[in-house]
Every structure is written in C-alpha cells, then in structure tokens.
Enzyme design. Structure first.
Site, PDB file in Angstrom:
ATOM      1  CG  PHE A  58     -63.376  38.261 -15.467  1.00 35.40           C
ATOM      2  CD1 PHE A  58     -64.353  37.280 -15.576  1.00 35.40           C
ATOM      3  CD2 PHE A  58     -63.524  39.423 -16.221  1.00 35.40           C
ATOM      4  CE1 PHE A  58     -65.444  37.450 -16.420  1.00 35.40           C
ATOM      5  CE2 PHE A  58     -64.611  39.601 -17.059  1.00 35.40           C
ATOM      6  CZ  PHE A  58     -65.576  38.609 -17.164  1.00 35.40           C
ATOM      7  CD  GLU A  74     -64.886  44.835 -12.718  1.00 42.69           C
ATOM      8  OE1 GLU A  74     -66.096  44.629 -12.535  1.00 42.69           O
ATOM      9  OE2 GLU A  74     -63.989  44.347 -12.013  1.00 42.69           O
ATOM     10  CB  THR A 122     -65.192  53.075 -20.722  1.00 42.74           C
ATOM     11  OG1 THR A 122     -66.199  52.872 -21.734  1.00 42.74           O
ATOM     12  CG2 THR A 122     -63.909  52.357 -21.131  1.00 42.74           C
ATOM     13  CD  GLU A 143     -66.229  57.241 -22.412  1.00 40.75           C
ATOM     14  OE1 GLU A 143     -65.854  56.280 -21.708  1.00 40.75           O
ATOM     15  OE2 GLU A 143     -65.749  58.377 -22.301  1.00 40.75           O
TER      16      GLU A 143
END
Ligand code: CAA
Length: 383
Positions: free
Chosen positions: A124, A364, A366, A368
C-alpha cells in the site's frame, strides 16, 4: 451486544494461529531478525492457511471470516514475530480490503484472488518523503494520456516494498481538488519505470521488507484505477481505519509476548532465596503489565466487533491503536527490567519486543494522528 466470550470458531482460529506461530514461525525468528531476512516460506504457508485474505469472500480466494477472527490470528502471530504480523496486516487490511470493497469484478479476478489466497502479496503506497502524517500532500502525480495514466514520483517506507507483486499507489490526478483529486492505481511489479530502493535497515520488525519506490513515466491502464478518479484518498483513509485495528492487534501480540516472557522468567529466576515472582517489586510490575494487556485486548476486540457490525469504527480503531501501541512499548520495557541484564541481550528475546513495539506508535498513523482522529470523531459525536 459485544460478547467477551470467544465463539468455538474464534477459539479454533486462535489455536491454529498459535500452533502455526510456535511451530513454523518461532524457530527462525531470531536469525531473520539479525539478518533482516524476509520470511518467504512462512508467508507462503500463511497463504495456504488462509491468513492473508481472512476477510475476503471465498469466491475471491479469501477465508470469508470476520474482523474478530483476523485480530485473534494477528495477536497470536505477532506474539511470536511482529515482522510476520505486519506482512499479514498490510496484505489483509490495506490491500485486499480496498480491492474487495472498491474493485471491479475484473480487478477482483485478476488481483484479489491471488492476493487473498496468498499466491502473491501486496503493498500500500501512500507515504512519501514529504507526505507522512500530512497524507493529503501527495507529490506523486498521474496525468492522463489516452487510455493510460502516467505516474511520476516517489513513495517511502513501503511495507512489502520489494516482495510484493501488486501495489496500490496513491497519486494526485488533480492538484486543485486537494484530497478529492487523489486517485488509487493498481500497479504491477515489473511495469516499466517502476523501481524499488534498497531495503531499510530498521530498528525493529527487521525481517519485514521496507523500501522506497520510484515511478518514472509508469504507464497504467485506466482499467487499473481503483474505485474511480478522485476516490483514492477516501479509499486510503477507509483502508487505514481497518489497518489501524490490524496494527493494534500486532501491538497487542507484542505486549502479550513480552508479558508472558516476563512471567516465565520471573518464575525461573531466583534472588534473595526465592523465585523473583514472589518479590513484591516484581509482582507490582507483572500486575500492571497484565492489566494493560487485558485492556488493550478489550479495545482491539471491540474495534473489530464494531467493524463486523458495520458500525462507525473510526474512533474505536484509533483508540485501539493508540492504547495497544503505547502498551506494547511500556510492557516491553518492563519485561526487559524484569529480566535485568538478560533482558538487554539478544539471546533472551525481550529486547526484540521493545524494538518491534516502537514502530506500532509510528506507522499507519502516528500516536499523534490517532489523538487527532479520536478528538475529531468525538467532537462530531457530541455536536
Ligand atoms: N476515515 C475516513 N475518512 C477520513 C478519515 C478517517 N479516519 N480521516 C480523514 N478522513 C476524510 C475526511 O472526512 C475528509 O473527507 P471530506 O473532505 O470528504 O469530508 C478527508 O479525509 C480529509 O480530511 P481532513 O480535511 O480532516 O484532512 P487533514 O489533512 O486535516 O487530516 C489526516 C487528514 C487525518 C491527518 C490524514 O492525513 C491521516 O490520517 N494522516 C495519517 C496518514 C497515515 O496514517 N499514514 C500511514 C501510512 S501507510 C502505512 O504506514 C502502511 C504500512 O506500510 C505499514
């Protein structure tokens, strides 16, 4: 209702994945980690067992199972080797899911069947040197030339980058429209102008295969557009919602593996005249670790269950990933502490759990980004 009891089918999937992980994955884990060697034979066997297209209908080569089955298998496999776990997660969540959901029957026949049955694996391709968390800022461009689109650009940090045969590539097809001008292309390995860089020498998940990809005038037929022109960002975000459940299950597996290693070691190691598991200082750690692992499992299973119920699972997936990845890092650190000096050397395995855990807070989306996703969703819910 969300049921905490595993059904007989789910227990059987857990036992099959556990046995496979112990017998087939475990023996080569240390050597592959040291050498950074891709688990080709193991991935082939996972395909035969149906672990690479778990949620894909059987008519397209998959195992026709639910997301709960997938996270249960992911936990067991990642408990033994998180590098193998990420190959499985990307193929299931980020590649098969999108083609199954948005592909034409022809695309499913040509690409999904081999991917879901494990004959080939997929990658991906969203991240770029200057577009990581800020995923809408795609620099890779695709311009139309008759029946073909011509792709130019670079992708970074691509899992399964050199080993995949089928790549979902996000590219800007109309810069004016920002994320609504991003399109997803199915690109085959070997297409002229499509190259890969060297494998990254990583801190953890070292036997998974991560590299950059180059696109120089790569011509892709319009039949290989997934979903439609301009739908790429939507497909990417929806795929990542499911992908985050997969990575949460990977993190849960790492945490559970580190926890079990710590308990076993504490029962064998003696200090001050008794096994260290009888010392309160160690018991406090084991109790904290077990609570975090259990809580992570509940969040992961709940997110998978919500996906299976076709509920909005965006926030649940982000909750699961954020908490399970934090848990993986914390539990792996404590497992090292319980092992003392032995925890710091490769022979005792627990240091690998820590190295593998860290990436689950990065890829995928973070931690955050997960906070942002959660906050945006809850503000919408409470508006
Ligand atoms: N689910 C569905 N749709 C979503 C979504 C989600 N989780 N997050 C955003 N969207 C939609 C929004 O609704 C919006 O759509 P509309 O305009 O139609 O309403 C669109 O996406 C753009 O969203 P924003 O306007 O909020 O855009 P933004 O730039 O402010 O924020 C972001 C977007 C949430 C930060 C997004 O860029 C993001 O998730 N970034 C992280 C990217 C990421 O996870 N990368 C992982 C790389 S892949 C990887 O690691 C794979 C591997 O190999 C292991």
């Amino acid at each position: 209702m969300f049921n905490l009891e595993l059904s007989e089918t789910h227990q059987m999937i857990r036992d099959t994945a556990r046995q496979f992980a112990q017998e087939e994955v475990s023996p080569s884990t240390i050597q592959r980690d040291i050498k950074g060697e891709f688990p080709t034979d193991i991935v082939n066997k996972m395909g035969e067992l149906g672990f690479l297209g778990m949620m894909v209908p059987s008519e397209w080569g998959g195992s026709d199972l639910d997301a709960l089955s997938y996270v249960i298998a992911m936990e067991e496999i990642s408990k033994v080797d998180a590098s193998v776990g990420v190959v499985m997660s990307v193929n299931n969540s980020l590649v098969c899911w999108g083609i199954n959901e948005y592909g034409t029957p022809e695309q499913k026949e040509k690409y999904l069947k081999p991917l879901a049955s494990g004959q080939v694996i997929g990658a991906f391709c969203l991240s770029e040197p200057e577009a990581g968390s800020d995923a809408t800022s795609q620099h890779t461009m695709a311009t139309q030339d008759g029946d073909y689109w011509v792709i130019n650009g670079t992708k970074n940090w691509i899992t399964n980058g050199t080993s995949a045969s089928t790549y979902l590539v996000l590219a800007q097809t109309d810069r004016e429209k920002r994320h609504k001008g991003i399109t997803c292309f199915i690109v085959e390995k070997g297409t002229e102008g499509f190259t890969h860089g060297v494998k990254e020498d990583k801190l953890g998940i070292r036997s998974s295969d991560t590299c950059s990809l180059g696109f120089t005038n790569v011509r892709v037929h319009k039949d290989n557009i997934l979903g439609g022109v301009g739908l790429g960002f939507k497909i990417a975000m929806e795929s990542l919602n499911g992908g985050r459940i997969g990575i949460a299950a990977q993190a849960l597996g790492i945490a559970a593996g580190a926890f079990e290693a710590a308990v076993k070691y504490s029962q064998q190691r003696t200090a001050f005249g008794k096994p260290i598991c009888e010392l309160q200082a160690i018991q406090l750690k084991l109790a904290e670790m077990s609570m975090k692992v259990e809580a992570a499992r509940l969040l992961v299973h709940k997110a998978a269950w919500m996906k299976d119920q076709h509920m909005n699972y965006i926030k649940a997936a982000a909750h699961a990933k954020l908490f399970a990845s934090k848990t993986a890092v914390e539990v792996a650190l404590e497992a090292i502490q319980v092992h003392g000096g032995y925890g710091y050397v490769r022979e005792y395995l627990v240091e690998r759990y820590l190295r593998d855990a860290k990436i689950t807070e990065i890829y995928e989306g973070t931690s955050e980004i997960q906070h942002i996703v959660i906050a945006r969703e809850l503000i919408k819910e409470m508006a």
